[in-house]
Design a protein around this motif. Structure first.
Motif, PDB file in Angstrom:
ATOM      1  N   UNK A 196     -53.701-109.966  41.553  1.00  0.00           N
ATOM      2  CA  UNK A 196     -54.495-111.087  42.343  1.00  0.00           C
ATOM      3  C   UNK A 196     -54.129-110.951  43.817  1.00  0.00           C
ATOM      4  N   UNK A 197     -55.268-111.484  44.766  1.00  0.00           N
ATOM      5  CA  UNK A 197     -55.045-111.606  46.162  1.00  0.00           C
ATOM      6  C   UNK A 197     -53.561-111.877  46.574  1.00  0.00           C
ATOM      7  N   UNK A 198     -53.155-113.014  45.984  1.00  0.00           N
ATOM      8  CA  UNK A 198     -51.923-113.543  46.398  1.00  0.00           C
ATOM      9  C   UNK A 198     -50.678-112.611  46.165  1.00  0.00           C
ATOM     10  N   UNK A 199     -50.703-111.791  44.967  1.00  0.00           N
ATOM     11  CA  UNK A 199     -49.709-110.813  44.708  1.00  0.00           C
ATOM     12  C   UNK A 199     -49.989-109.616  45.583  1.00  0.00           C
ATOM     13  N   UNK A 200     -51.017-109.049  45.910  1.00  0.00           N
ATOM     14  CA  UNK A 200     -51.269-108.211  46.826  1.00  0.00           C
ATOM     15  C   UNK A 200     -50.669-108.492  48.297  1.00  0.00           C
ATOM     16  N   UNK A 201     -51.012-109.919  48.756  1.00  0.00           N
ATOM     17  CA  UNK A 201     -50.599-110.096  49.918  1.00  0.00           C
ATOM     18  C   UNK A 201     -49.017-110.029  50.089  1.00  0.00           C
ATOM     19  N   UNK A 202     -48.321-110.576  49.081  1.00  0.00           N
ATOM     20  CA  UNK A 202     -46.948-110.592  48.827  1.00  0.00           C
ATOM     21  C   UNK A 202     -46.449-109.173  48.815  1.00  0.00           C
ATOM     22  N   UNK A 203     -47.035-108.515  48.387  1.00  0.00           N
ATOM     23  CA  UNK A 203     -46.538-106.970  48.144  1.00  0.00           C
ATOM     24  C   UNK A 203     -46.674-106.227  49.562  1.00  0.00           C
ATOM     25  N   UNK A 204     -47.950-106.514  50.459  1.00  0.00           N
ATOM     26  CA  UNK A 204     -48.132-106.060  51.814  1.00  0.00           C
ATOM     27  C   UNK A 204     -46.916-106.532  52.681  1.00  0.00           C
ATOM     28  N   UNK A 205     -46.646-108.046  52.653  1.00  0.00           N
ATOM     29  CA  UNK A 205     -45.399-108.671  53.561  1.00  0.00           C
ATOM     30  C   UNK A 205     -44.236-107.921  53.102  1.00  0.00           C
ATOM     31  N   UNK A 206     -43.883-107.655  51.900  1.00  0.00           N
ATOM     32  CA  UNK A 206     -42.408-107.102  51.647  1.00  0.00           C
ATOM     33  C   UNK A 206     -42.347-105.850  51.996  1.00  0.00           C
ATOM     34  N   UNK A 265     -36.763-100.560  54.963  1.00  0.00           N
ATOM     35  CA  UNK A 265     -36.016 -99.794  53.686  1.00  0.00           C
ATOM     36  C   UNK A 265     -36.971-100.332  52.383  1.00  0.00           C
ATOM     37  N   UNK A 266     -38.254-100.927  52.644  1.00  0.00           N
ATOM     38  CA  UNK A 266     -39.040-101.283  51.345  1.00  0.00           C
ATOM     39  C   UNK A 266     -40.404-100.298  51.896  1.00  0.00           C
ATOM     40  N   UNK A 267     -40.794 -99.554  50.848  1.00  0.00           N
ATOM     41  CA  UNK A 267     -41.926 -98.889  51.170  1.00  0.00           C
ATOM     42  C   UNK A 267     -42.915 -99.776  50.051  1.00  0.00           C
ATOM     43  N   UNK A 268     -44.241 -99.382  49.864  1.00  0.00           N
ATOM     44  CA  UNK A 268     -45.060 -99.982  48.982  1.00  0.00           C
ATOM     45  C   UNK A 268     -44.689 -99.886  47.468  1.00  0.00           C
ATOM     46  N   UNK A 269     -43.976 -98.936  47.021  1.00  0.00           N
ATOM     47  CA  UNK A 269     -43.556 -98.890  45.458  1.00  0.00           C
ATOM     48  C   UNK A 269     -42.154 -99.781  45.352  1.00  0.00           C
ATOM     49  N   UNK A 270     -41.376 -99.551  46.363  1.00  0.00           N
ATOM     50  CA  UNK A 270     -40.324-100.865  46.497  1.00  0.00           C
ATOM     51  C   UNK A 270     -40.825-102.255  46.329  1.00  0.00           C
ATOM     52  N   UNK A 271     -41.701-102.185  47.201  1.00  0.00           N
ATOM     53  CA  UNK A 271     -42.307-103.690  47.462  1.00  0.00           C
ATOM     54  C   UNK A 271     -42.845-104.139  46.255  1.00  0.00           C
ATOM     55  N   UNK A 272     -43.680-103.441  45.511  1.00  0.00           N
ATOM     56  CA  UNK A 272     -44.272-103.760  44.238  1.00  0.00           C
ATOM     57  C   UNK A 272     -43.292-104.195  43.231  1.00  0.00           C
ATOM     58  N   UNK A 273     -42.027-103.274  43.105  1.00  0.00           N
ATOM     59  CA  UNK A 273     -41.165-103.843  42.331  1.00  0.00           C
ATOM     60  C   UNK A 273     -40.547-104.965  42.725  1.00  0.00           C
ATOM     61  N   UNK A 274     -40.138-105.236  43.803  1.00  0.00           N
ATOM     62  CA  UNK A 274     -39.469-106.336  44.463  1.00  0.00           C
ATOM     63  C   UNK A 274     -40.526-107.790  44.090  1.00  0.00           C
ATOM     64  N   UNK A 275     -41.556-107.468  44.288  1.00  0.00           N
ATOM     65  CA  UNK A 275     -42.677-108.646  43.940  1.00  0.00           C
ATOM     66  C   UNK A 275     -42.795-108.912  42.562  1.00  0.00           C
ATOM     67  N   UNK A 276     -42.743-107.763  41.573  1.00  0.00           N
ATOM     68  CA  UNK A 276     -42.718-108.131  40.128  1.00  0.00           C
ATOM     69  C   UNK A 276     -41.549-108.721  39.850  1.00  0.00           C
TER      70      UNK A 276
END
Length: 197
Positions: free
Chosen positions: A3-13, A18-29
């Motif tokens: 969802x757009x809200x999740x993608x926005x959260x991932x982009x912000x994280x 120290x957080x790249x896209x993969x780490x941000x996805x794991x943190x968001x999840x």
């Protein structure tokens, strides 16, 4: 696709150090899966922090009061003023317990490549604070980078008319090192072995 809200959260994280896209996805999840234990308390803490935390008008530290708790602490030695590049450096020195004076956060270092000159830093406030008769020593606790060395040299020249002793950190700070990444023992040794600038 999330969802757009999740993608926005991932982009912000992913913007956090120290957080790249993969780490941000794991943190968001993890946040979404543990909504009540993590996500909601984190959202509340972020909102409260955004509302209450401010920059200290005296030293540049972050706190919920202005002046900050460090500036208001009567146990601090008013004759010592430690100049650091960023708030993270102030916090690193505080963790070490090696310094009992007051601080001044510059907000960066001089850098011709980044277009950061003296006007972009809190240098005028530093010169004013160093001119206070109570201040007898200004410690330039800047990183051992090229920009840190350049800034320290510039500050030593600007502070000379104030008549204060200007010192620099010594042993323990590696060339190219940044204070926030050093251990407490190294910071303590460097603070104790400072030398004239």
């Amino acid at each position: 696709m999330a969802a757009a809200e999740i993608e926005r959260l991932i982009r912000l994280l992913a913007r956090l150090p120290g957080l790249g896209p993969r780490s941000a996805r794991r943190a968001a999840l993890t946040l979404l899966q543990r909504r009540e234990q993590l996500l909601e308390p984190l959202a509340q803490a972020l909102a409260e922090t955004a509302e209450k935390v401010t920059v200290c008008s005296r030293c540049g530290n972050l706190d919920s009061s202005d002046p900050c708790g460090v500036c208001l602490d009567p146990k601090r030695d008013p004759s010592l003023l430690c100049v650091v590049e960023e708030v993270a450096d102030l916090w690193a020195l505080e963790r070490s317990g090696a310094f009992i004076g007051r601080y001044h956060v510059l907000g960066g270092t001089l850098s011709a490549l980044d277009g950061r000159g003296p006007e972009q830093l809190r240098i005028a406030g530093l010169v004013e604070r160093a001119s206070d008769p109570a201040v007898t020593e200004v410690i330039l606790a800047l990183g051992a980078t090229v920009d840190g060395q350049t800034t320290a040299h510039y500050l030593a020249e600007r502070l000379a008319p104030a008549g204060v002793t200007t010192t620099r950190l010594a042993h323990g700070v590696p060339v190219g090192g940044e204070l926030d990444y050093l251990d407490d023992g190294t910071l303590t040794t460097a603070m104790k072995a400072r030398r004239p600038a």
